[in-house]
Each structure stands twice: as structure tokens, then as C-alpha cells.
Design an enzyme around this catalytic site. Structure first.
Site, PDB file in Angstrom:
ATOM      1  N   PRO A  51      53.115  62.266  58.818  1.00  0.00           N
ATOM      2  CG  PRO A  51      53.942  63.732  60.453  1.00  0.00           C
ATOM      3  CD  PRO A  51      54.456  63.144  59.195  1.00  0.00           C
ATOM      4  CD  GLU A  52      47.476  62.744  54.931  1.00  0.00           C
ATOM      5  OE1 GLU A  52      46.385  63.719  54.662  1.00  0.00           O
ATOM      6  OE2 GLU A  52      47.633  61.697  54.319  1.00  0.00           O
TER       7      GLU A  52
END
Length: 271
Positions: free
Chosen positions: A2-3
DNA sequence: AGAGGTACCTGGCAGC
DNA sequence: TGCTGCCAGGTACCTC
């Protein structure tokens, strides 16, 4: 995995399930994450009421009436709300049981994630204290980026991915923002003018907003708090498209590596 | 001080 | 089919 957009998507999905709930108990099956889960975390969380769920960079902050739980998903972590009892899988390391019988399950094959606890204000925590501004917040601007870049010789891509410069931009969105701003990823950060930094800040803002609106990017296994994938992948212009044609000028997108990370750019559009 | 590389860990996939 | 090597969305920490 995840960013920032993926973590924000998770935050929004989990919020209605968690805020106002009391923690019945915490179950740690595998404490060996990036840092060992503190043995006393279960005692600290038991009975705590969750007041708010916020995000700083890629950290999720569970604010309770006793202190703050700080969760990072690392590369492969995910959080899901489970309603039906299903047997835990081999990578289901932590579970938070709630007073409404809901279950927050943390899954993380690579175990690069973290579950930390602080009773001081979360922003004072050593991991959060030195982070740069939120790219979607008021403190982030091209002018500020330009100032921070004075004298810096490192590449703009590495600069943009440094959480102490601006928080939450990972490999996917660094590639995309640089393409949008037509800046070559290997260009020295200190050799980019103010006007181009303003354009870059706008691109960062736009790409992150669009990705959040799509529920994030699912490359292989990202799912939100309810198990749904994100749909920004189809909007990616350069990331993962080495050899394909640039959507702007049709030149072949180039793929290089720097510091173990894939970099994608258009050699004709980006300077 | 800044820049670059390394390490942490597992699963999936390409290539042989 | 099975093995090997490489790759992956993060980031603190180490060395130069």
C-alpha cells in the site's frame, strides 16, 4: 503493497466499523513483525474505546481513550473486517475483537508491517515526528519542495519517495507523478526550477486524489477493509508498462532500476 | 550531512 | 513437474 491512496482507502472503509467500538481483546498469533509486537499491547488495548481512525503518511492511527495504536502495513499487509468466523490462515498474525463481535484481521505474508502503541500524542512518536508534510495537506507545495531541494544531488524520484521530504509517496505514484509533470526520474532534485516543482506538486496531488477516488491500485493482492480491490491500475500511465507506448507521445516507455526499485518513464516526454 | 546500498520476509512467476 | 533466481506496493539502518 500500500501507498498513501491504498492506506487512505483502507482507513475510510474501516472507520465506520471501528469508531465508537470498544476493544474486547487483541490476539497476536505471530509477534515477529518489523518490530516485535509488544507483549503488553493486549493489556493496553483491552477495553479501550476507539475514538477516531486517522492516517499519517502510510501509518494508520487508532486513537483510543487510553492511547494510540499505530499500524503500518509494510509491503504486504492488509486489514479486513471479518463478520463470519473463518479459520485463520498462516499469515493472519493479529486480530482485534470488538464489542459488537466484529473482528479486525491483520494479514501480512512478508511481516514488514508494524503494530505499535504510544500514550503520548502520536505525532511525537519517533517514527512520525520527522515526517514531511502530507501531500494532500495545506503544508505541501511546489515552493516547499523547491526549497527542500536546494543543493540536493540525489535523483528527483528518490527525493520524492523520501518520507522526510513529503510523506506517503511510494514507487507507483512517484513514477506516475513524474510522468505527469514531464520530469525525468533521474534528474538531480537540486537542478529543477520552481515552475517545474509547482507542476510536480500539482501532479502529486492529482494522481493521489484520482487513485483514492478509484479505491487505490491493486497490482496483485491489494484489497480494502471490506475485501474489494482498487481500480486505479487501469489509469496508470507508465508504472508497469515498460516497452509499451507512451500515452502522450507513443515512444516506448523505458524501464530502469535504481536502488532495487523499478523506474518507468518516457524518454521523449520526460526531461 | 547527504547519498547509496542492505536488510528484513514470503510468495509468485519466468526460465530452464 | 520441479528447481532456481528474481521480483514485489516500504523504510530504518548502516556505511561511505
Amino acid at each position: 503493497m500500500p501507498e498513501l491512496p491504498e492506506v487512505e482507502t483502507i482507513r475510510r472503509g474501516l472507520e465506520p466499523h471501528l469508531v465508537g467500538r470498544r476493544v474486547r481483546r487483541l490476539l497476536v498469533r505471530e509477534p515477529r513483525l518489523r518490530w516485535p509486537v509488544a507483549p503488553e499491547l493486549e493489556r493496553r488495548l483491552r477495553g479501550a474505546r476507539i475514538l477516531q481512525l486517522s492516517r499519517r503518511a502510510k501509518y494508520l492511527l487508532f486513537h483510543t481513550d487510553r492511547g494510540t495504536l499505530i499500524v503500518h502495513l509494510g509491503m504486504s499487509g492488509s486489514l479486513r473486517i471479518i463478520r463470519e468466523r473463518a479459520a485463520p490462515g498462516p499469515h493472519d498474525h493479529v486480530e482485534l475483537r470488538l464489542d459488537d463481535d466484529g473482528l479486525l484481521r491483520y494479514t501480512d505474508p512478508r511481516r514488514f508491517g508494524a503494530w505499535l502503541w504510544t500514550e503520548a500524542p502520536a505525532e511525537k512518536h519517533p517514527l512520525l515526528a520527522r515526517l514531511g508534510p502530507e501531500p494532500l495537506g495545506n503544508d505541501f507545495s511546489g515552493d516547499r519542495l523547491f526549497q527542500a531541494a536546494r543543493g540536493r544531488t540525489r535523483s528527483i524520484k528518490s527525493f520524492l519517495m523520501d518520507s522526510h521530504i513529503v510523506a506517503g509517496i511510494g514507487n507507483i505514484y512517484a513514477n506516475e507523478a513524474l510522468f505527469m509533470a514531464a520530469i525525468h526520474p533521474a534528474r538531480a532534485a537540486g537542478r529543477i526550477g520552481l515552475a517545474r516543482y509547482r507542476r510536480l506538486a500539482g501532479a502529486v496531488h492529482e494522481v493521489l486524489q484520482q487513485a483514492i477516488a478509484c479505491g487505490g491500485t491493486t497490482l496483485r493482492d491489494f484489497v480494502d477493509g471490506d475485501g474489494r480491490p482498487g481500480y486505479f491500475r487501469q489509469s496508470l500511465q507508465v508504472y508497469g508498462r515498460g516497452g509499451q507506448s507512451c500515452p502522450r507521445c507513443a515512444a516506448a516507455i523505458r524501464e530502469t532500476r535504481s536502488g532495487q526499485r523499478s523506474t518507468f518513464y518516457c524518454p521523449r516526454c520526460q526531461h
